[in-house]
Design an enzyme around this catalytic site. Structure first.
Site, PDB file in Angstrom:
ATOM      1  N   ASN A 126      46.037  39.764  53.307  1.00 19.02           N
ATOM      2  CA  ASN A 126      45.694  40.630  51.776  1.00 19.02           C
ATOM      3  C   ASN A 126      47.538  40.908  51.630  1.00 19.02           C
ATOM      4  O   ASN A 126      48.160  40.095  50.220  1.00 19.02           O
ATOM      5  CB  ASN A 126      45.472  42.175  51.830  1.00 19.02           C
ATOM      6  CG  ASN A 126      45.754  42.960  52.786  1.00 19.02           C
ATOM      7  OD1 ASN A 126      45.684  42.512  53.880  1.00 19.02           O
ATOM      8  ND2 ASN A 126      46.424  43.846  51.737  1.00 19.02           N
TER       9      ASN A 126
ATOM     10  N   SER B 266      34.841  41.620  48.300  1.00 18.64           N
ATOM     11  CA  SER B 266      34.760  42.259  47.472  1.00 18.64           C
ATOM     12  C   SER B 266      34.792  41.623  46.371  1.00 18.64           C
ATOM     13  O   SER B 266      34.943  40.671  45.764  1.00 18.64           O
ATOM     14  CB  SER B 266      36.197  43.158  47.644  1.00 18.64           C
ATOM     15  OG  SER B 266      36.538  43.975  46.149  1.00 18.64           O
ATOM     16  N   ALA B 267      34.101  42.305  44.775  1.00 19.62           N
ATOM     17  CA  ALA B 267      33.926  41.913  43.463  1.00 19.62           C
ATOM     18  C   ALA B 267      35.136  41.482  42.681  1.00 19.62           C
ATOM     19  O   ALA B 267      35.453  40.101  42.152  1.00 19.62           O
ATOM     20  CB  ALA B 267      32.758  42.544  43.202  1.00 19.62           C
ATOM     21  N   HIS B 268      35.971  42.722  43.187  1.00 17.40           N
ATOM     22  CA  HIS B 268      37.327  42.475  42.156  1.00 17.40           C
ATOM     23  C   HIS B 268      38.498  41.470  42.721  1.00 17.40           C
ATOM     24  O   HIS B 268      39.704  41.773  41.752  1.00 17.40           O
ATOM     25  CB  HIS B 268      37.271  44.041  41.175  1.00 17.40           C
ATOM     26  CG  HIS B 268      38.741  44.999  43.019  1.00 17.40           C
ATOM     27  ND1 HIS B 268      40.043  44.880  43.363  1.00 17.40           N
ATOM     28  CD2 HIS B 268      38.694  45.028  44.341  1.00 17.40           C
ATOM     29  CE1 HIS B 268      39.866  45.795  43.689  1.00 17.40           C
ATOM     30  NE2 HIS B 268      39.206  45.798  44.660  1.00 17.40           N
TER      31      HIS B 268
ATOM     32  N   CYS C 298      46.812  48.960  47.238  1.00 19.68           N
ATOM     33  CA  CYS C 298      46.421  50.187  47.465  1.00 19.68           C
ATOM     34  C   CYS C 298      47.496  50.909  48.618  1.00 19.68           C
ATOM     35  O   CYS C 298      48.131  52.306  48.661  1.00 19.68           O
ATOM     36  CB  CYS C 298      45.447  50.140  47.957  1.00 19.68           C
ATOM     37  SG  CYS C 298      45.313  49.470  49.604  1.00 19.68           S
TER      38      CYS C 298
END
Ligand code: PLP
Length: 443
Positions: A191, A251-253, A392
């Site tokens: 990521n 993950s959807a977002h 994050c």
């Protein structure tokens, strides 16, 4: 002075919700709102929507049965469920039970942890805990549950190093696989740097290892192979059969769906095979086949499936992915030739991690002699939204463990620039102008 128009190049952190997704979710806020657990016809409408969504995602992932898709509140939760679920579930327990000394081993490990530094007692059995293998560059939602299990004395963990390209060494993986290994969890695409690991080759190594006799492990299904595919799903092969994975997090977002909804693919064989069962991390009404209690979030589940449907259609046209990659390459070609900034130093901007084995929308660049925070804030004041690492973690101001693992601990700035489906050349041109003027301004 702040710019009115924003240049958003932080799609790896989150994407806008596709208008088609918003539309699909709409009825589920205040028209079809019954609890899916209710037996009445209103409840049946809700459960039907969940069933259909599960089937859409099952088909997209090439899973055998809809029940292999477990909806969670985020990918973070899905990763926690996968990791803790295997270790605390029957998997870890069966391993411990299969050792001659039984739970004594676990107790001794706990004591050894608590009395850190103390010599093992003479009458203690040798410590042999379930082993989890992962890599040093995983997302915090993979690393932290493993560290928590280590602290509880429930596992021993092996963190595979990566080379300068950001790739794990498959021979190191082979060496780390041991008779007490219960779980291997390796992220599909990172990521922060977007580097892609050879997931199918990892799966093959694990498959071959499973064929070797392992006296301590009662199930031939061990070790379980999990991958976090949150960043990869948009661009790469995600058929779980072709990849050979047992569990996969999505993950959807990150794919133009809503925030607050994730899913874990769990191969059905895992629950069917003797000795392997995931233990839930949330207990209650036994929704999601007992693996994730709590009333299902119907609008978000429907939105997730719609985002998957739109993604599947988008991926079918290979020109779409190529367009994103061409723009990313255009950006890199332009940045790569620039000495930063104003030619005061001969050192060029360089790329973090492999350029070839990287997601098509990702760049992570190292800019010598400039400070991360200062540059990010100055760019942001000009309306440019990029990131210095994981979204994050970016407020924590901790140095990136991913960049650290590449062996790059030099002074400077590491910038993650991630493109979206609709990013244009015009936006990248404006980005480059601002990038140069801001960089020159703060030097
Ligand atoms: N795993 C990876 C690789 C990610 O990029 C992210 C999000 O940044 C997550 C997990 C966590 O996803 P979520 O925000 O759905 O918890």
């Amino acid at each position: 002075m702040k710019r009115a128009k924003k240049i958003y190049l932080d799609y790896a952190a989150s994407t806008p919700v596709d208008p088609g997704v918003v539309l699909a979710m709409e009825p589920y806020w205040n028209k079809i709102y019954a609890n899916p657990g209710a037996i009445h016809i209103c409840g049946q409408e809700s459960i039907k929507a969940i069933d259909e969504a599960r089937e859409t995602i099952q088909k997209f992932l090439g899973a055998e049965a809809p029940r292999e898709i477990i909806f969670t509140g985020s990918a973070t939760e899905a990763n926690n469920l996968a990791i803790r679920g295997v270790v605390v579930g029957k998997t870890g327990a069966s391993l411990i039970a299969a050792t001659p000394a039984g739970s004594v081993i676990l107790d001794s490990a706990r004591r050894a942890f608590r009395d850190k530094g103390a010599e093992p007692r003479a009458n203690d059995a040798p410590v042999l805990l379930p082993r989890v293998i992962t890599s040093a560059i995983e997302h915090s939602s993979v690393l932290e549950p493993i560290r928590a299990l280590e602290k509880e004395g429930l596992v021993e963990a092996v963190y595979l190093d990566v080379n300068q390209e950001g790739l794990i060494d498959l021979d190191e993986l082979k060496k780390a696989l041991s008779k007490n290994t219960v779980l291997v969890t390796i992220g599909y695409a990172n990521n922060e740097i977007g580097v892609i690991q050879p997931i199918d080759e990892v799966a093959k190594i694990i498959r071959d290892f499973k064929k070797t006799p392992k006296p301590l492990v009662s199930s031939s299904q061990l070790p379980v192979f999990h991958t976090d595919a949150v960043q990869a799903i948009q661009f790469l092969e995600t058929d779980v059969e072709k990849l050979g994975v047992d569990m996969m997090t999505i993950s959807a977002h990150k794919i133009y769906g809503p925030k607050g909804i994730g899913a874990l693919y769990v191969r059905d064989g895992l629950s069917a095979q003797a000795g392997i069962r995931l233990e839930p991390i949330i207990y209650g009404g036994e929704q999601e086949y007992g693996l994730r209690s709590g009333t299902e979030n119907v609008p978000l589940i429907v939105g997730f499936a719609k985002a998957i449907e739109i993604l599947a259609a988008w991926k079918k046209n290979s020109k779409n992915i190529q367009k994103v990659q061409n723009l990313r390459d255009y950006l890199w070609d332009n940045l790569a030739v620039r000495p930063p900034f104003g030619g005061r130093t001969a050192k060029k901007i360089s790329i973090n991690g492999s350029l070839d084995k990287r997601l098509p929308n990702f760049l992570n660049v190292f800019i010598p002699t400039i400070d991360d925070e200062t540059f990010l804030i100055a760019l942001s004041e000009q309306g440019v939204c990029v990131s210095s690492g994981a979204a994050c973690a970016s407020r924590s101001q901790k140095p990136s463990h991913v960049i650290g693992a590449l062996g790059r601990k030099r002074e400077g700035c590491n910038l993650r620039i991630s493109l979206g489906r609709d990013t244009t050349k015009g936006e990248l041109d404006i980005f480059m102008q601002i990038f140069l003027s801001v960089g020159n301004g703060i030097r």
